[in-house]
Structures are given as structure tokens and as C-alpha cells.
Design a protein around this motif. Structure first.
Motif, PDB file in Angstrom:
ATOM      1  N   ILE A 194       8.848  32.259 -33.788  1.00 28.54           N
ATOM      2  CA  ILE A 194       8.655  31.326 -34.901  1.00 28.54           C
ATOM      3  C   ILE A 194       9.311  30.000 -34.540  1.00 28.54           C
ATOM      4  CG2 ILE A 194       9.229  30.881 -37.323  1.00 28.54           C
ATOM      5  CD1 ILE A 194       9.323  34.024 -37.577  1.00 28.54           C
ATOM      6  N   VAL A 197      11.054  27.491 -38.727  1.00 27.68           N
ATOM      7  CA  VAL A 197      11.768  28.184 -39.792  1.00 27.68           C
ATOM      8  C   VAL A 197      12.278  27.218 -40.854  1.00 27.68           C
ATOM      9  CG1 VAL A 197      14.043  28.164 -38.664  1.00 27.68           C
ATOM     10  CG2 VAL A 197      13.468  30.008 -40.250  1.00 27.68           C
ATOM     11  N   GLU A 262      13.233  36.312 -41.506  1.00 30.43           N
ATOM     12  CA  GLU A 262      12.288  36.237 -40.391  1.00 30.43           C
ATOM     13  C   GLU A 262      12.686  37.209 -39.283  1.00 30.43           C
ATOM     14  OE1 GLU A 262       9.627  34.661 -40.719  1.00 30.43           O
ATOM     15  OE2 GLU A 262       9.944  32.973 -42.075  1.00 30.43           O
TER      16      GLU A 262
END
Length: 968
Positions: A194, A197, A262
Motif C-alpha cells: 500500500i 495510507v 492495513e
């Protein structure tokens, strides 16, 4: 490439003069003063008018000074920080021995400032310094603000040239999140994870497009929404507008909560893996943490286990932001969340571009690293791999051939993708395309939009040939990336795409750092002596080993640790990789450093270098190699500490006295012979047993020189030859100018030389081209005279053989240390993969062996002291509660404080469980502490029992006695 701080072997000039490239062509120009070339086209690329301000430190500053002078640039200046190790009040900056014009020496309190406000102030100070002193450009090297797009933009806006990638390239490639998105757009392989974020954190609070636009309006942010952006893209636009205004749109706590969520999702999606958190603006290993050790290899973790692993994320995020100084109001706090590819190699591609073209200059293997910081870097080129493939073919080693062919395929793919990426971001200077390699696959990791510390590795294997498009015989050669960057800053689009020309087959660089035997940073020491460079050594040391020009005395160098742990870069080159490794081994062996409170990784490098020479220099170690290797070295030390070599020698004398008890004359002769050989044998053995890094290298080099049969050490080569090589390995060969304590003693030297000459004559007599010790030993054991000798002469030869060989068995104790520790289980396989025994990955064993390598400072049973010097922090981040308070109980392994050493933040765990009675340190966060300084008065949960030294000596003698059974 001329050597800048010391000397470069004349082989470079000789080699180049012998190539067709330089053969009697008046148009060819290799001198760095291009403005003085005979060719009008070459003259047009002169850089003599460039007026750069050098705003970096360390070896690159001195290198830039030397290159600029070689280019004919006469007006350059340097910026010195008061925090630098070798700038007042500690010592004179070595560069001032070269740059004596004080008007071109400028000083600042700190290069980049401790906060965002200070950084802005420093940028303006640098710009003002340039304008006020007639500089037209800025060179930032490989540190501080070299990758800061705001800094570069400010330089450009002030009408100055930036000698490095422009601000547009910095924005597109310098930030890890932006670079990853660009890589995806141009079909470059990336690590799963990712990259936004912070956008997701913002969307957690403002979930719709209308809410985001309302937020922007409320905060008076300039945001243009064309309606085509995704929500996450719009969130990013809003965030970047907030950075410009200097405000925060969410708290660090909200960011940490999002990262935790996450991470939990990623643990579920990639069971059995760990996660790497990376600041988008980190570098040099800073701003990176790994979490999920408890889930490693767990393919079916429970929800509770996942939650517990993810719960570590908030603390790690705070550490990361602190470390890269991105925790201020208005800072970009984005953190990459990536799958940690476990068994990987770290390869990087050197890139150069002018905004229109980009060229890859081969690769470097940087897998040998610790704490995310590189230690040993090796060149990787298509030419070298092709040559090694041919060697493997001739040796009919199919497994190695296949492994090398895989590497060649991956290298070609990385070079091709790097050039594509460079063109996509408009690369207009030097940068590095970094990848992780997993078997026959690679993943783009990041781009360093600056010159790298290890750039000289590339310079040794390739030079650049710039050719006149209208006349192929008119060209000039560039051998320095610093020079290439200056050319690009001056001439950019005019420079034609160069051709890369192979120079040497391979190159290697060892980073000499101020670290202890366990590779932990060790600040505060002084270097008081440094041996001169030897032939073939390329030493980039910032000039600190240059003596004072007035007194001709070495100037002490204070390892203050304000910035990083690097002392010098030691480079070598060769026809192939083994050649470069052998040269590096020689350089490391001959390097002598002395000082007070001084700890370096010199011995580590020497041991590691010889581990690869003894195994296979073409091996494919991963980034997880060094810690298990260090753990094994710790086991070597733990075992070596059990031996008493003096007791072993005396016990051996007693053993032979019993054997010859019935023959008084023989017993006396044997006793006298052993006495003469005592120091010859024990001195190098003691040195090896006292330094596990030296022992590791020695055992690796000698792994094929002995075998163990039925519990006994059997030598396959003459122990006396090995002993001679051992003295060489330990740099203890006779030298007239060396102190007696550092070399073989004269009577030992004479004894050893006589013995070696004796065996050389026998080999010649019996027609042995090689050593053939086993065969020769068998012949000398025959009762019937051999080789045409008469019986009397044969008896004397046999007696001499017994005399020369008796006692050499003692060397076998070193081999038994390897046997007891399973040292050779860490090995390189036929396919070049490195096998690491599973137990060496055990965190508890790793921590225990770290303490064996570097025992904690001596302390009282009721105190906790600092393990090293550095800067003390009582809390994880400003505003957070302290780790411990008076009266608080703590558990073993619980963080007690943070020690910042050389820009790295280290949480120091409790060595045992107990209660804090009193906090002794005075002053708050940022207080400087010394190694062994008491911080807390404590009451341990358990009482410490000291070991009686006499009992310890008895234990060592008993263990040594057991060892002797394998050699006598």
C-alpha cells in the motif's frame, strides 16, 4: 578515474593505454579539463566556468573537491557543520588542508536542521551563501538534502543550478510512494503493498468527494477537482495542498490506527509473511521497520495472532517518523506498507540521464547489510556474468551455470526497466534504481535520486564514452559519476547518450564503519593512527589519514556520531570477482587502525571477505545473511573462550613426555623441540581464538585442508605450510619496521623457514609438483630408505620430519572449534544459494550471541547502564509517556529507553526483570550519554551469582583436555 584521497593503482592507466580505445587518436580526450581539448566539439563541453557550493560531508565532499579541481573548476566552496566529527572543536576538517582559502569555507550549525523550521532556515542560508559568494550551483552529494525536492526547487527558483536530478524528477521518483506509482504506470515490477495510507487515513474521516472538497474549502486549500480523479487520488491532492500550507488534516494517532488496520489485512492476505514499513523519504536504512516476526512461516494465523502482530505498527510508525524527522505539523507522513520478501537479494542499477535519454551502467549487489545499512557491495555486470557462465560450462558445473544464467537474465530485465523508468521521470542526472531479487524474479523497491555511497564500484567497471554525432572518431571519456553530474548540470540536453565501456572485470567496496564486533554503532572514539594505503587500495576516507601539512603528524579523528557511522570506503578491483575479493582481503589485512575507545567493523569485513573466498564469491547471499552469520561467529567466540591454549601446550608436552618415558635422550630432545616451537604455534592461535571474526575467515579458508576421521583431526596439507599462511593471514609476517608484538619473532621465523625449505627439497627430490603432504608423509613413514638415500641419511631425514611436525597437532584445536559449533553447516550450495541452518534465525540465540560478541558494560547488580554512547530519549515520541517511571516494575526484554546513535534510533530492552528504584540521568530527551553510564537504580527480581574465576579456569582446563583427545 584518478584516486582522490589516496592512490589508485597504476594498473588503471596501464590498462587503458593498452586498449584500442586510446590508440594514437588526437581527437580522443580523456583529460577532465574539456575546455582545453584540441577538438572544438569536446571544448564546447568544458565546465571550467562552473562555480559549485558543496553542501555535503564525508568522503563525497573530498571526492567532489578533487574532481572539480581536475576539471579545472577553480571557484568552489564547501559547507562545514559544527556537528561533524572532524570539524571544530574536535579537529581540523581534513578538506581545509587542501582548501586553504577561508573565503570559500562556510559554516552552519547543522546541515539540514533538527526541525522543519530549521530546515527551511538552512535552505535559505545555503541560497544566501551561494549568492553572496559567487557560486552558481549546489552539489549535495548523497546525504541530507540531496533527495529533498523542496530544497532542489528552492535552489532552482533562486536561479542556481542543482548538480543532481531536478525537482521534477525528485518529486516523481524521489518519494517512495510516487516512485512506486510511476513504476506501475510504466510496467515495472513492484513489491505488493500500500502506497497511500495517508490518503486512506483522510478518507476514514472524510468519506465522500463532497466531504473532501468541503474540507479543502474550510481549510482554504487550493484544490482543483476535474471529477475524473478517484477518491484516493483526490485525497492525495488535498493532502499535498495541506503540506504546502503547513497544516495537518489528521493526527498521528489516526494515521497509526489506519496503518495497524492495513497491516492486519495484509497479514491475512499474505499468511506466513512479515510486513515492512518505510518512510517515503528515508534513506541509508533510516525510516524502516519490519513487523510480524511472530507470524513468520505461520500459514494459518488466528485473528488474535494477527491482531497482536498488527498492534506493533503504531509504535513502529512513530519511530519511523521520528527517525526521518517527518513528525512535525504539515509534514508528509506517508508510510509505505509492503510485503517483506524474506529470502531476497538487494540489487541496484546505476542510472544516468539528461532528461531525454537514460542509460543503465550495470548493477551492484548490496545484499550484505544489517539494520538496512549496506556493508559490502559487489559489482554485477553482463560481461562479468557471461564470463562466469563460461567458466561454469568448462568446469561442467551445471547447477552454477544455471544459477548464473538466471542472474544474467534478471540483470538484463532490471537494466531495461530502469532505463524505461528513468525516461518516464525525466531523469537528468545520476540516480539508482533499487530492486529486490527473489530467485529469477525481481521487484522494484525505490529510486535514490542522488549519487550513491557505492558509486565508485560502478566507476571501476564502466567508463562513459561521449561521441560527436558528426564524427565517431571525436569523443571524450568520463570515468567519474561526479564529473558526469557536473557535465549534466552545465550542458544537459546537449550531451549525447554515451556508450558504456568496460574497464575492470569486477569491483568491491567495504564500508569501514564505527561499529563494534556485533555491528552496533559505536560513537565517541578517536582514531589516532591509520596505516598508509597499500598498492591497489582505493581509500575514500575524506582525507582524514592525510597528515597535518605543518607537523606531518596524524590528526586525531573523533567519531562523534552526529550523522552516521561511516569512516571510509575501501575499494578494490580485479579481472573477475575472486580477484577483486582477494585484493580486498589484502587491503583489509594490511589496514591498521589504532585509537582510544575505538571500535570498527574492520575485522568483521576481513572475516566475511574470507568466508566468501573460502566458500564461493559468486554466492547469492540474501539480506538475511549477516545476522545469522554474526550469530555463528558469536558461537565461535563462545566456544573459543572455553579453551586455554597455554594449558593445551603444556598438556601436549606432558603427553609426549609419557610417550618417550623409556628413552631419556629422546624425551629431552622432544621437550626441547616443543619448547622452541611454543610461541611459533601459540601466538597465532591465541590471536585467532581471541577474535572470532578472524577465526571465521581462517576456518573458511582452511575448510578443505583437514578432515575429521573417527573423532580425530587429519591434516590433508602440511600444518607448517598452513602455519606460514596463518602468519600471512594475520599480517604477522616479518617486517623490519613493525613492532615485535605484531609480527613473527625472529627465532620462530627461522625455524619455520628451515622447515619449509626442508620439505621443498623433499618435494623436488620425489618429483612432486604440488604440496602432496599426505603422499610425502606416507613415504617418510617407510622404514626402507626411499629416493636413493642411504640408511643413515634416511634416518636423519625421518628424525627431522618428526621434529618439524611434532606439536603441530595443536593447530587442530581450531578445527575442533568449527566442529563443535557446526561452523561448516553455513555453506554455499552448487547452485550458489546459501544454506543457513534454521537455528541461526532464532531471535533469542541471536540476542545471546550478540552479548557474547560484545559483553554488556561492567555494572553493579543494582544498576542499568547504557550499552554504548549516544543520545538518550525516555519516551517513544514527544508527548508520549516515558517508557519507565520510578517505582515501576519492568520485565526482561521490555523497552527502557531509546538510544540514538549515528542517526539510528535503538530501543534498549531490559536485560532482566526488576523494579526502577531511581532514575539517575539528569536532563531530558536528547541528553548525551556515555557507554557504561548508570541510568537507573533497580532492584532485580533475581539475585546475580558471580562465577568464581578459579572455578572458571578449572572448567576451561577440563574442556581443553577433552579437545586435546581429538588432536593427540
Amino acid at each position: 578515474m584518478k584516486n582522490r584521497t589516496t592512490q589508485l593503482n597504476v594498473e588503471i592507466e596501464t590498462m587503458e593505454q593498452n586498449t584500442d580505445l586510446y590508440a594514437n587518436n588526437p581527437l580522443i580526450h580523456k583529460d577532465r579539463r574539456l575546455g582545453q581539448a584540441s577538438s572544438e566539439w569536446v571544448r564546447s563541453f568544458g565546465c571550467e566556468d562552473l562555480k559549485p557550493l558543496i553542501v555535503c560531508r564525508g568522503p563525497i565532499r573530498k571526492e567532489a573537491m578533487d574532481v572539480y579541481e581536475e576539471m579545472g573548476i577553480t571557484h568552489y566552496g564547501i559547507l562545514l557543520s559544527e556537528k561533524d566529527s572532524i570539524v571544530y572543536p574536535n579537529a581540523l576538517s581534513p578538506e581545509l588542508k587542501q582548501l586553504t582559502d577561508n573565503s570559500r569555507v562556510h559554516r552552519v550549525p547543522d546541515y539540514s536542521g533538527a526541525s522543519k523550521e530549521e530546515r527551511v532556515e538552512r535552505i535559505q542560508q545555503i541560497i544566501d551563501t551561494a549568492h553572496d559568494n559567487g557560486y552558481d550551483s549546489v552539489f549535495a552529494g548523497y546525504g541530507f538534502m540531496a533527495e529533498d525536492d523542496e530544497f532542489v526547487a528552492a535552489i532552482e527558483d533562486a536561479g542556481l543550478k542543482f548538480i543532481g536530478p531536478c525537482s521534477g524528477t525528485q518529486r516523481a521518483a524521489g518519494k517512495k510512494d510516487e516512485a512506486k506509482r510511476t513504476a506501475l504506470e510504466v510496467n515495472v515490477s513492484v513489491t505488493p503493498g500500500i502506497d497511500n495510507v495517508t490518503a486512506r487515513t483522510l478518507l476514514k474521516k472524510h468519506k465522500t468527494r463532497d466531504q473532501l472538497l468541503a474540507l479543502a474549502k474550510a481549510e482554504d486549500l487550493s484544490v482543483d477537482d476535474d471529477g475524473k480523479m478517484s477518491l484516493e487520488e483526490l485525497a492525495d491532492v488535498v493532502l499535498f495542498a495541506s503540506y504546502d500550507k503547513g497544516i495537518d488534516l489528521f493526527s498521528i494517532e489516526e494515521l497509526c490506527a489506519q496503518v495497524e488496520a492495513e497491516c492486519a489485512d495484509m497479514f491475512k492476505n499474505y499468511p506466513g509473511a512479515r510486513i515492512r514499513l518505510k518512510a517515503i523519504g528515508g534513506g541509508g536504512g533510516k525510516g524502516q521497520r519490519i513487523l510480524g516476526a511472530s507470524l513468520l512461516m505461520n500459514k494459518q494465523p488466528s485473528d488474535k495472532q494477527v491482531a497482536e502482530a498488527a498492534a506493533d505498527a503504531p509504535g513502529l510508525v512513530r519511530e519511523i517518523l521520528n527517525e526521518v524527522k517527518a513528525n512535525g505539523v504539515g509534514d508528509n507522513k506517508n508510510v509505505l506498507i509492503e510485503l517483506n520478501i524474506e529470502q531476497t537479494r538487494h540489487n541496484e542499477i546505476q542510472l544516468l540521464g539528461n532528461g531525454k535519454w537514460a542509460i543503465a551502467l550495470g548493477g551492484r549487489d548490496c545484499s550484505l547489510q544489517m539494520h538496512e545499512q549496506k556493508l559490502l557491495e559487489i559489482s554485477v555486470t553482463q560481461e562479468a556474468l557471461t564470463a562466469e557462465i563460461e567458466k561454469a560450462k568448462k568446469a561442467k558445473n551445471k547447477a552454477q551455470q544455471k544459477a548464473l544464467e538466471s542472474d544474467l537474465k534478471v540483470l538484463k530485465a532490471m537494466e531495461e526497466q530502469s532505463e524505461r523508468f528513468g525516461a518516464a521521470v525525466g531523469l537528468d542526472s545520476a540516480s539508482t534504481f533499487e530492486c529486490i531479487v527473489d530467485g529469477d524474479r525481481h521487484y522494484f523497491m525505490e529510486v535514490n535520486t542522488r549519487i550513491q555511497v557505492e558509486h565508485r564500484v560502478t566507476e571501476l567497471v564502466y567508463s562513459l564514452k561521449f561521441v560527436n554525432p558528426d564524427d565517431k572518431n571525436d569523443f571524450f571519456i568520463v570515468e567519474s559519476l561526479v564529473e558526469a553530474m557536473a557535465l549534466l548540470a552545465m550542458h544537459k540536453e546537449r550531451l549525447p547518450k554515451p556508450e558504456r565501456i568496460p574497464r575492470f572485470g569486477a569491483a568491491a567496496e567495504a564500508r569501514l564503519n564505527a561499529t563494534d564486533c556485533s555491528l552496533s554503532p559505536s560513537a565517541g572514539g578517536y582514531i589516532r593512527y591509520w596505516s598508509k594505503p597499500i598498492e591497489g587500495e582505493i581509500r575514500d576516507d575524506q582525507g582524514i589519514c592525510i597528515p597535518n601539512p605543518d607537523t606531518n603528524q596524524f590528526m586525531r579523528y573523533h567519531l562523534a556520531g552526529a550523522y552516521d557511522s561511516n569512516i571510509a570506503l575501501l575499494l578494490t578491483k580485479g579481472e573477475d570477482r575472486i580477484d577483486s575479493y582477494n585484493h580486498l582481503s589484502t587491503v583489509l589485512r594490511r589496514t591498521v587502525l589504532r585509537g582510544s575507545n575505538l571500535a570498527t567493523n574492520l575485522e568483521f569485513h576481513y572475516g566475511l571477505c574470507n568466508w566468501f573466498i573460502g566458500n564461493n564469491v559468486m554466492a547469492k547471499p540474501t539480506t538475511r545473511f549477516v545476522v545469522p552469520y554474526l550469530t555463528l561467529v558469536g558461537k565461535l567466540k563462545e566456544e573459543a573462550l572455553k579453551l586455554d591454549i597455554v594449558f593445551a601446550f603444556l598438556s601436549m608436552k606432558k603427553h609426549y613426555a609419557k610417550q618417550y618415558a623409556d628413552d631419556a635422550d629422546a624425551a629431552k630432545a622432544v621437550s626441547e623441540t616443543l619448547d622452541r616451537k611454543g610461541t611459533l604455534l601459540t601466538r597465532p592461535m591465541e590471536k585467532l581464538l581471541n577474535d572470532p571474526h578472524l577465526l571465521s575467515g581462517w576456518l573458511s579458508l582452511n575448510k578443505k585442508n583437514f578432515e575429521i576421521k573417527n573423532g580425530k583431526v587429519v591434516w590433508l596439507r602440511n600444518p607448517l605450510v598452513i602455519l606460514e599462511e596463518t602468519y600471512e593471514y594475520l599480517n604477522m609476517t616479518w617486517r623490519e619496521d613493525a613492532p615485535a608484538a605484531e609480527v613473527i619473532w625472529t627465532h620462530d621465523r627461522d625455524l619455520l623457514n628451515n622447515a619449509l625449505e626442508f620439505y621443498a627439497q623433499l618435494r623436488e627430490k620425489f618429483g612432486f609438483e604440488k604440496e602432496e603432504f599426505v603422499k610425502l608423509n606416507d613415504i617418510l613413514g617407510k622404514a626402507k630408505p626411499q629416493g636413493g638415500y642411504d640408511a643413515d641419511t634416511w634416518a636423519k631425514i625421518q628424525a627431522a620430519h618428526v621434529g618439524y611436525e611434532i606439536g603441530n597437532e595443536l593447530l587442530g584445536l581450531l578445527c575442533m572449534v568449527a566442529e563443535k559449533t557446526d561452523f561448516y553447516d553455513l555453506k554455499v550450495e552448487e547452485d550458489l544459494e546459501v544454506t543457513i541452518p534454521d537455528y541461526l534465525h532464532d531471535p533469542e540465540l541471536q540476542a545471546a550471541m550478540k552479548k557474547v560478541l560484545v559483553p554488556p558494560p561492567a555494572t553493579k547488580a543494582d544498576e542499568i547502564v547504557t550499552p554504548g554512547g549516544g543520545m538518550y530519549y525516555a519516551q517513544e515520541a514527544p508527548g508520549m509517556p516515558p517508557f519507565v517511571t520510578e517505582g515501576m516494575h519492568f520485565d526482561k526484554g521490555q523497552p527502557l529507553f531509546i538510544l540514538e546513535v549515528m542517526k539510528m534510533f535503538n530501543k534498549v530492552p531490559a536485560p532482566f526483570s526488576g523494579t526502577i528504584d531511581k532514575i539517575l540521568i539528569e536532563g531530558g530527551d536528547g541528553t548525551i550519554v556515555q557507554k557504561g553510564q548508570p541510568l537507573f537504580k533497580v532492584t532485580p527480581d533475581e539475585k546475580f551469582v558471580e562465577v568464581d574465576p578459579k572455578e572458571l579456569a578449572k572448567q576451561k582446563q577440563a574442556i581443553t583436555g577433552e579437545y586435546l583427545k581429538a588432536v593427540l
